[in-house]
Design an enzyme around this catalytic site. Structure first.
Site, short mmCIF file in Angstrom:
data_model
loop_
_atom_site.label_atom_id
_atom_site.label_comp_id
_atom_site.label_asym_id
_atom_site.label_seq_id
_atom_site.Cartn_x
_atom_site.Cartn_y
_atom_site.Cartn_z
N SER A 106 -34.37 17.59 12.52
CA SER A 106 -33.78 18.03 13.78
C SER A 106 -34.89 18.29 14.79
CB SER A 106 -32.99 19.32 13.58
OG SER A 106 -32.66 19.87 14.85
N SER A 107 -34.57 18.10 16.07
CA SER A 107 -35.58 18.35 17.11
C SER A 107 -35.98 19.83 17.14
CB SER A 107 -35.01 17.96 18.48
OG SER A 107 -33.91 18.81 18.80
N CYS A 108 -35.11 20.70 16.58
CA CYS A 108 -35.41 22.14 16.69
C CYS A 108 -36.48 22.56 15.70
CB CYS A 108 -34.14 22.96 16.50
SG CYS A 108 -33.68 23.11 14.79
N TYR A 135 -34.31 27.75 9.03
CA TYR A 135 -33.66 26.43 8.98
C TYR A 135 -34.72 25.34 9.14
CZ TYR A 135 -30.75 22.70 11.17
OH TYR A 135 -30.14 21.52 11.53
N LYS A 139 -35.86 22.13 6.70
CA LYS A 139 -35.85 20.75 7.20
C LYS A 139 -37.22 20.09 7.04
CE LYS A 139 -31.67 20.10 8.48
NZ LYS A 139 -30.91 18.97 7.94
N HIS A 178 -22.88 25.29 18.22
CA HIS A 178 -23.93 25.00 19.21
C HIS A 178 -23.36 25.21 20.60
CE1 HIS A 178 -25.78 22.64 15.79
NE2 HIS A 178 -26.78 23.41 16.19
N TRP A 201 -24.24 32.46 27.13
CA TRP A 201 -25.33 33.24 26.54
C TRP A 201 -26.66 32.93 27.22
CZ3 TRP A 201 -24.56 32.17 20.55
CH2 TRP A 201 -23.32 32.69 20.15
#
Ligand SMILES: NC(=O)C1=CN([C@@H]2O[C@H](COP(=O)(O)OP(=O)(O)OC[C@H]3O[C@@H](n4cnc5c(N)ncnc54)[C@H](OP(=O)(O)O)[C@@H]3O)[C@@H](O)[C@H]2O)C=CC1
Ligand SMILES: C[C@H]1O[C@H](OP(=O)(O)OP(=O)(O)OC[C@H]2O[C@@H](n3cnc4c(=O)[nH]c(N)nc43)[C@H](O)[C@@H]2O)[C@@H](O)[C@@H](O)C1=O
Length: 314
Positions: A106-108, A135, A139, A178, A201
């Site tokens: 994931s890009s995160c 997380y 990954k 998300h 948020w």
């Protein structure tokens, strides 16, 4: 891949898995199992399942997934469940010498201060974003397991790094989702119930890149057919938008005419995430669904799913 190729899509009911099944249906022999049929945290059951079905291709689109709120609420679950799921699948696939496996990072998981647009080489070059570091570590372990299996066993496994994804079949939970599905739900409910204000948020200042799940599925098919390298490869649009700008697009698509209030007591997370997608575009893939068009289609899908009383939250 041909019509006789057995492709196991782990997580076939999820946002990515369902889009990939739509893209592959009729072109390969799909192998699937729900989490009720096969809990992928159970290594023995996973090994027995793969031994029974003997897939030639495995796509690891099963994971515990959620947004910034979900990661903050359950970091141990995001670390433990995702390590167990990916280890179960990849250990079993390695033992059976499954020739082709695609793991989804994931890009995160790139460093919080990665140079922008983020190139694949930025991975593990700096401190992680704290709001999803557990997380991210899971990954990163998966990306490294792919690299190690290639080196030790010579199998043509690959890993991809998708950006923030959205589309039909997403998780629209009010707090565990998300941002894009969360706002689709919130603006839809505000219009349906006549609310004059919607809370978003954070500050609205962070910037994110959004790719429709059908475009992501087409990218994964391109990678399965033409990518064979130990390094992960980015999958994204290369274009970002502020959360405030995203909220305006979703408000317009939902017909909401009230006020948007930003709750800066909630975390912003990474200030900006946008990927360098030159490597995957060099393979011939490009995103086809513009964000405004994709949001309109996702809002329509969500309205129809709620009207049909379908489950929209995980
Ligand atoms: N959504 C996004 O923005 C992004 C996602 N990704 C990655 O893509 C992959 C798929 O994500 P996404 O489609 O959004 O996730 P979803 O939450 O939409 O789907 C996850 C799937 O995993 C399955 N699953 C979860 N836990 C288990 C378990 N213990 N045993 C068996 N199956 C399980 C679920 O199966 P069931 O429905 O049967 O319960 C579900 O179908 C993940 O690896 C994620 O990290 C990467 C970048 C961005
Ligand atoms: C996809 C990838 O990246 C994910 O990280 P993220 O991009 O920070 O995830 P997010 O979509 O939850 O937030 C994006 C931004 O949006 C803002 N925001 C506003 N209002 C809502 C809102 O209502 N919900 C949420 N979740 N965010 C909101 C929120 O404050 C933040 O500034 C990982 O969790 C991980 O899952 C991963 O793999």
């Amino acid at each position: 891949m041909s019509r006789n190729t057995r492709v196991y899509v782990a997580g076939h009911r999820g946002l990515v898995g369902s889009a990939l099944c739509r893209a592959l249906r009729g072109r390969v022999e799909l192998v699937t199992a729900t989490s009720a049929e096969l809990d992928l945290r159970d290594a023995a059951a996973t090994a027995a399942f793969l031994d029974r079905h003997r897939p030639e291709v495995v796509v690891v689109a099963a994971a515990r997934v959620g947004g910034i709120g979900a990661n903050a609420a359950a970091p141990v679950d995001f670390l433990s469940d995702n390590l167990r799921i990916q280890l179960s699948i990849m250990d079993a696939a390695r033992a059976l010498r499954v020739p082709r496996l695609l793991f989804l990072g994931s890009s995160c998981i790139y460093p919080r201060q990665a140079r922008l647009p983020i190139r694949e080489e930025e991975l593990m070059t700096g401190p992680l974003e704290p709001t999803n570091s557990a997380y991210a570590v899971a990954k990163i372990a998966g990306v490294e397991q792919v690299r190690a299996v290639r080196a030790q066993h010579g199998l043509a496994w690959i890993s991809a790094m998708p950006t923030n994804l959205y589309g039909p079949g997403d998780n629209f939970h009010p707090t565990r989702s998300h941002v894009l599905p969360a706002l689709v739900r919130r603006f839809h409910e505000a219009v349906r119930e006549g609310h004059g204000e919607v809370v978003v948020w954070g500050t609205g200042a962070p910037r994110r890149e959004f790719l429709h799940s059908d475009d992501a599925a087409a990218a994964l098919v391109t990678l399965l057919e033409s990518y064979d390298d130990p390094d992960p490869i980015n999958v994204g649009t290369g274009r970002d938008i502020s959360i405030a700008g995203l909220a305006r697009l979703i408000a317009d698509a939902s017909g909401f005419r009230g006020r948007v209030r930003f709750d800066d007591a909630k975390p912003d997370g990474t200030p900006r995430k946008v990927l360098d997608v030159s490597r995957i575009t060099a393979l011939g893939w490009r995103p086809a669904i513009a964000l405004r068009e994709g949001i309109a289609a996702t809002c329509a899908w969500y309205r129809d799913a709620v009207a049909a009383d379908l489950a929209v939250a995980r």
